[in-house]
Motif scaffolding. Structure first.
Motif, PDB file in Angstrom:
ATOM      1  N   LYS A 278       0.759  -1.216   0.061  1.00 58.32           N
ATOM      2  CA  LYS A 278      -0.066  -0.155  -0.038  1.00 58.32           C
ATOM      3  C   LYS A 278       0.722   1.354  -0.164  1.00 58.32           C
ATOM      4  CE  LYS A 278      -3.861  -2.280   2.515  1.00 58.32           C
ATOM      5  NZ  LYS A 278      -4.816  -1.979   3.609  1.00 58.32           N
ATOM      6  N   LEU A 279       2.220   1.384   0.496  1.00 59.77           N
ATOM      7  CA  LEU A 279       2.910   2.392   0.637  1.00 59.77           C
ATOM      8  C   LEU A 279       4.092   2.538  -0.112  1.00 59.77           C
ATOM      9  CD1 LEU A 279       2.954   2.305   4.535  1.00 59.77           C
ATOM     10  CD2 LEU A 279       1.453   3.388   3.187  1.00 59.77           C
ATOM     11  N   GLY A 280       3.980   1.717  -1.074  1.00 59.17           N
ATOM     12  CA  GLY A 280       5.109   1.749  -2.252  1.00 59.17           C
ATOM     13  C   GLY A 280       6.410   1.385  -2.003  1.00 59.17           C
ATOM     14  N   SER A 281       7.478   1.613  -2.290  1.00 68.75           N
ATOM     15  CA  SER A 281       9.109   1.205  -1.978  1.00 68.75           C
ATOM     16  C   SER A 281       9.857   2.283  -1.578  1.00 68.75           C
ATOM     17  CB  SER A 281       9.296   0.078  -3.000  1.00 68.75           C
ATOM     18  OG  SER A 281       9.426   0.892  -4.052  1.00 68.75           O
ATOM     19  N   ASP A 282      10.842   1.821  -1.052  1.00 68.00           N
ATOM     20  CA  ASP A 282      12.106   2.787  -0.781  1.00 68.00           C
ATOM     21  C   ASP A 282      13.337   1.960  -0.142  1.00 68.00           C
ATOM     22  OD1 ASP A 282      13.730   4.872  -0.989  1.00 68.00           O
ATOM     23  OD2 ASP A 282      12.558   6.155   0.220  1.00 68.00           O
ATOM     24  N   TRP A 283      14.416   2.447  -0.371  1.00 71.95           N
ATOM     25  CA  TRP A 283      15.734   1.787   0.391  1.00 71.95           C
ATOM     26  C   TRP A 283      15.585   2.006   1.913  1.00 71.95           C
ATOM     27  CZ3 TRP A 283      18.248  -1.897  -1.929  1.00 71.95           C
ATOM     28  CH2 TRP A 283      18.126  -1.960  -3.609  1.00 71.95           C
ATOM     29  N   LEU A 284      16.116   1.105   2.582  1.00 67.78           N
ATOM     30  CA  LEU A 284      16.321   1.474   4.103  1.00 67.78           C
ATOM     31  C   LEU A 284      17.786   1.425   4.098  1.00 67.78           C
ATOM     32  CD1 LEU A 284      15.774   1.744   6.996  1.00 67.78           C
ATOM     33  CD2 LEU A 284      15.545  -0.765   7.271  1.00 67.78           C
ATOM     34  N   PRO A 285      18.702   2.590   4.424  1.00 71.19           N
ATOM     35  CA  PRO A 285      20.123   2.370   4.465  1.00 71.19           C
ATOM     36  C   PRO A 285      20.396   1.859   5.849  1.00 71.19           C
ATOM     37  CG  PRO A 285      19.500   4.517   3.839  1.00 71.19           C
ATOM     38  CD  PRO A 285      18.237   3.995   4.288  1.00 71.19           C
ATOM     39  N   PRO A 286      21.576   1.163   5.925  1.00 74.75           N
ATOM     40  CA  PRO A 286      22.090   0.806   7.413  1.00 74.75           C
ATOM     41  C   PRO A 286      22.168   2.011   8.423  1.00 74.75           C
ATOM     42  CG  PRO A 286      23.909   0.967   5.845  1.00 74.75           C
ATOM     43  CD  PRO A 286      22.830   1.134   5.059  1.00 74.75           C
ATOM     44  N   ALA A 287      21.785   1.744   9.611  1.00 71.60           N
ATOM     45  CA  ALA A 287      21.689   2.939  10.607  1.00 71.60           C
ATOM     46  C   ALA A 287      23.268   3.012  11.069  1.00 71.60           C
ATOM     47  CB  ALA A 287      21.110   2.596  11.816  1.00 71.60           C
ATOM     48  N   ALA A 288      23.317   4.008  11.548  1.00 74.29           N
ATOM     49  CA  ALA A 288      24.663   4.478  12.328  1.00 74.29           C
ATOM     50  C   ALA A 288      24.877   3.432  13.360  1.00 74.29           C
ATOM     51  CB  ALA A 288      24.949   5.848  12.948  1.00 74.29           C
ATOM     52  N   ASP A 289      26.302   3.051  13.627  1.00 74.42           N
ATOM     53  CA  ASP A 289      26.887   2.265  14.744  1.00 74.42           C
ATOM     54  C   ASP A 289      25.869   2.557  15.856  1.00 74.42           C
ATOM     55  OD1 ASP A 289      28.580   1.099  12.803  1.00 74.42           O
ATOM     56  OD2 ASP A 289      30.300   2.417  13.812  1.00 74.42           O
ATOM     57  N   PRO A 290      25.436   1.354  16.851  1.00 75.66           N
ATOM     58  CA  PRO A 290      24.792   1.581  17.891  1.00 75.66           C
ATOM     59  C   PRO A 290      25.707   2.529  18.956  1.00 75.66           C
ATOM     60  CG  PRO A 290      24.761  -0.679  17.247  1.00 75.66           C
ATOM     61  CD  PRO A 290      25.603   0.132  16.325  1.00 75.66           C
ATOM     62  N   SER A 291      24.768   3.605  19.550  1.00 71.51           N
ATOM     63  CA  SER A 291      25.061   4.622  20.392  1.00 71.51           C
ATOM     64  C   SER A 291      24.394   4.797  21.318  1.00 71.51           C
ATOM     65  CB  SER A 291      25.908   5.851  19.753  1.00 71.51           C
ATOM     66  OG  SER A 291      26.183   6.978  20.516  1.00 71.51           O
ATOM     67  N   SER A 292      24.811   5.488  22.543  1.00 70.76           N
ATOM     68  CA  SER A 292      23.851   5.503  23.581  1.00 70.76           C
ATOM     69  C   SER A 292      22.997   6.658  23.384  1.00 70.76           C
ATOM     70  CB  SER A 292      24.870   5.939  25.132  1.00 70.76           C
ATOM     71  OG  SER A 292      25.481   7.274  24.747  1.00 70.76           O
ATOM     72  N   SER A 293      23.354   7.672  22.439  1.00 67.50           N
ATOM     73  CA  SER A 293      22.407   8.688  21.834  1.00 67.50           C
ATOM     74  C   SER A 293      22.372   8.477  20.321  1.00 67.50           C
ATOM     75  CB  SER A 293      22.900   9.979  22.453  1.00 67.50           C
ATOM     76  OG  SER A 293      22.975  10.169  23.763  1.00 67.50           O
ATOM     77  N   VAL A 294      21.008   8.762  19.925  1.00 66.51           N
ATOM     78  CA  VAL A 294      21.017   8.794  18.318  1.00 66.51           C
ATOM     79  C   VAL A 294      20.116   9.856  18.012  1.00 66.51           C
ATOM     80  CG1 VAL A 294      21.362   6.269  18.276  1.00 66.51           C
ATOM     81  CG2 VAL A 294      19.010   7.069  18.474  1.00 66.51           C
ATOM     82  N   VAL A 295      20.392  10.276  16.830  1.00 66.79           N
ATOM     83  CA  VAL A 295      19.704  11.394  16.115  1.00 66.79           C
ATOM     84  C   VAL A 295      19.147  10.990  14.590  1.00 66.79           C
ATOM     85  CG1 VAL A 295      19.708  13.635  14.900  1.00 66.79           C
ATOM     86  CG2 VAL A 295      21.047  13.094  17.215  1.00 66.79           C
ATOM     87  N   LEU A 296      17.834  11.122  14.344  1.00 69.69           N
ATOM     88  CA  LEU A 296      17.140  10.849  13.244  1.00 69.69           C
ATOM     89  C   LEU A 296      16.713  12.086  12.522  1.00 69.69           C
ATOM     90  CD1 LEU A 296      16.002   8.538  15.701  1.00 69.69           C
ATOM     91  CD2 LEU A 296      15.924   7.222  13.734  1.00 69.69           C
ATOM     92  N   PRO A 297      17.624  12.622  11.716  1.00 65.62           N
ATOM     93  CA  PRO A 297      17.089  14.335  11.003  1.00 65.62           C
ATOM     94  C   PRO A 297      16.331  13.815   9.661  1.00 65.62           C
ATOM     95  CG  PRO A 297      19.345  13.383  10.308  1.00 65.62           C
ATOM     96  CD  PRO A 297      18.852  12.251  11.132  1.00 65.62           C
ATOM     97  N   GLY A 298      15.254  15.041   9.724  1.00 65.60           N
ATOM     98  CA  GLY A 298      14.606  14.878   8.282  1.00 65.60           C
ATOM     99  C   GLY A 298      13.198  14.611   8.114  1.00 65.60           C
ATOM    100  N   ILE A 299      12.452  14.665   9.413  1.00 66.74           N
ATOM    101  CA  ILE A 299      11.014  14.186   9.351  1.00 66.74           C
ATOM    102  C   ILE A 299      10.301  15.288   8.402  1.00 66.74           C
ATOM    103  CG2 ILE A 299       8.980  13.161  10.390  1.00 66.74           C
ATOM    104  CD1 ILE A 299      10.938  12.792  12.951  1.00 66.74           C
ATOM    105  N   PRO A 300       9.645  15.185   7.394  1.00 63.57           N
ATOM    106  CA  PRO A 300       8.811  15.932   6.601  1.00 63.57           C
ATOM    107  C   PRO A 300       7.897  16.715   7.266  1.00 63.57           C
ATOM    108  CG  PRO A 300       9.137  14.153   5.207  1.00 63.57           C
ATOM    109  CD  PRO A 300       9.393  13.758   6.570  1.00 63.57           C
ATOM    110  N   LYS A 301       7.748  17.883   7.133  1.00 66.66           N
ATOM    111  CA  LYS A 301       6.515  18.686   7.999  1.00 66.66           C
ATOM    112  C   LYS A 301       5.189  18.355   7.453  1.00 66.66           C
ATOM    113  CE  LYS A 301       6.080  22.466   4.576  1.00 66.66           C
ATOM    114  NZ  LYS A 301       6.331  24.028   4.172  1.00 66.66           N
ATOM    115  N   ASP A 302       4.786  17.700   6.612  1.00 63.81           N
ATOM    116  CA  ASP A 302       3.826  17.075   6.148  1.00 63.81           C
ATOM    117  C   ASP A 302       3.434  15.501   6.274  1.00 63.81           C
ATOM    118  OD1 ASP A 302       5.118  16.478   4.053  1.00 63.81           O
ATOM    119  OD2 ASP A 302       3.860  16.945   2.401  1.00 63.81           O
TER     120      ASP A 302
END
Length: 524
Positions: A278-302
């Protein structure tokens, strides 16, 4: 007894050569822990791998290659080369693991359990780069376009990046798929994969080297490792790629899971292609190496729906404070002040329309400031409603220490996200739009991001732009920590097709000890 004289200068030069190659795959801590007297030099060689883009008959893929200006000439005075070449593909012969079985025996070898390695029809270079500072691009609409493997050296090695952008007009995989081609490594984490019946997730394993690689795949759900795992001893032949359908690795369909890829022999590039009915497709890249704090940037406003998938892969549970960095400051999402992650178990949280009209970035930090339990995470972000929905993924990413690059920007449709996650530590960032692939003059603009906030902006464009261009992001001296992402939006009719690429540091330079004196080494 034989006396061998070893010059420390020679050692330093050798270290620069060796580490310069490794710097594109090893963690970069910036200059904080730099030994006294060391100097930062550009890497001398880098490698990239692009997975096979799509099997759709109505898909078109653009490859855009770019290397920033600024690296010194190599020791031999040559500018260097940067090119990708088609890789072979291991076709599944019914093993279910897409590549499980005996080790390959060399280039083009057949694996009796997993099928034969099909050689590419053509081995000519793809998007060969001739000069730094100007992108080159090529397109293909072939449904059997192969994976690509390649390397850059000389002045083209530091910061060399290739963007793979695929538009699929129809079918279950319709939409826009984007990926910054990956560097080879020995371990990868992919929170956010699925083995549910409405998803088809393939992990693409690509071997850049002349010797076989052996890979283990482990899936973890809400209760730990998924039952019926069949992802051990997957052989990836030299200069070849193996696509593995994740649902064949387990007897337990799971909507929210985490994938751990480990190369026990050799090294590979890895990326997950996710297709939703239902939602189409995209690539999921690897996440950064595990760390005690993480940041996920760029959530669209809409964004109409945001799902967080997180995992504490170590031996300890993790308790996290969840915050959204907005244009005005850090806020706590309603009903989710903290998140508890059990060791080795995947946790998923639906954050719904988290941004509510304001673009933002998710920041996860330990509830106890002294806690060190490592975590990894990714977001699945949806735009649109009803039958006109499209998804993309945002994995946790590394900060931009020195420089990051995003290729394949066009006259419209790019949004640059910058986040300075720490209060009181403002980030000052220089963003440069390169010359266009067909012409144009570079333009630079400086942004200041207040500590604890996120900034979304339409990036600068080169004057007189023709073709595509690249963006480089460089923190100014004294800047606070900054993370970045780039969204491409290219609507298809009424479908809000989009893709998001995190922009981690390009690891284009390496610290090398400065020679101080000669050492004599005595050997028998």
């Amino acid at each position: 007894m034989k006396r061998t004289m070893m010059s420390l200068i020679g050692v330093a030069v050798a270290l620069a050569a060796v580490t310069g190659v490794a710097a594109v795959t090893a963690p970069d801590t910036g200059d904080r822990d730099a030994p006294r007297g060391s100097s930062r030099l550009p890497v001398q060689r880098s490698a990239l791998l692009c997975p096979a883009p799509t099997s759709s008959e109505v898909g078109e893929t653009a490859y855009t290659a770019f290397a920033p200006k600024g690296a010194a000439a190599g020791a031999d005075g040559k500018k260097g080369t940067a090119e990708l070449r088609p890789a072979g593909t291991v076709r599944d012969a019914g093993s279910g693991a897409g590549g499980k079985g005996k080790k390959g025996k060399g280039k083009g070898a057949a694996d009796s359990a997993a099928g034969q390695t099909v050689a590419p029809r053509d081995t000519k270079p793809v998007v060969p780069l001739q000069e730094a500072g100007k992108p080159v691009t090529t397109t293909t609409d072939s449904p059997d376009a192969p994976a690509l493997v390649g390397a850059a050296d000389g002045t083209l090695a530091p910061g060399w990046t290739v963007q793979q952008t695929t538009s699929v007009a129809a079918g279950s995989g319709r939409g826009l798929l984007g990926l910054s081609c990956t560097t080879p490594d020995t371990t990868f984490w992919f929170p956010g994969v699925s083995t549910a019946t409405d998803r088809q997730d393939y992990v693409h394993l690509t071997n850049p080297d002349a010797t076989p690689a052996v890979v283990d795949l482990e899936l973890r759900g809400k209760d730990g490792s998924l039952a019926g795992s069949a992802g051990e001893d997957i052989s990836v032949p030299p200069h070849a790629t193996v696509p593995v359908l994740l649902s064949t690795l387990t007897s337990t369909p799971t909507t929210n899971a985490s994938l751990h890829v480990v190369a026990r022999e050799g090294r590979v590039g890895a990326a997950v292609q996710a297709s939703d009915s239902k939602l189409g497709s995209d690539w999921l890249p690897p996440a950064a190496d595990p760390s005690s704090s993480v940041v996920l940037p760029g959530i669209p406003k809409d964004a109409t729906s945001v799902r967080l998938v997180a995992l504490a892969p170590g031996e300890s549970d993790a308790d996290l404070k969840v915050q959204l960095a907005t244009p005005t400051g850090l806020i706590t999402p309603a009903g989710l002040e903290t998140l508890h992650l059990k060791s080795g178990m995947t946790t998923a949280v639906d954050l719904k329309d988290l941004t509510k009209g304001e673009a933002g970035s998710l920041v996860l930090t330990p509830s106890d400031g002294d806690a060190k339990a490592p975590v990894t995470a990714a977001l699945r972000v949806t735009r649109g409603k009803g039958a006109k929905q499209e998804m993309a993924f945002i994995p946790a990413t590394r900060p931009v220490e020195k420089r990051a690059t995003a290729a394949d920007n066009r006259d419209r449709g790019s949004t640059l996200s910058l986040v300075a996650p720490e209060k009181g530590k403002d980030a000052k960032v220089k963003v440069t739009a390169s010359a266009g692939s067909g012409g144009g003059t570079p333009v630079t603009k400086t942004y200041t991001v207040k500590g604890g906030t996120s900034l979304d902006a339409e990036p600068p464009r080169p004057s007189g732009l023709k073709g595509t261009y690249a963006l480089t992001v460089e923190p100014e001296p004294g800047s606070g920590p900054v993370y970045a992402a780039r969204m491409l939006a290219r609507p298809q009719g009424g479908l809000p097709a989009f893709t998001v690429q995190p922009l981690p540091d390009d690891r284009g330079s390496v610290l090398v000890p400065t020679a101080g004196q000669d050492l004599s080494v005595l050997t028998n």
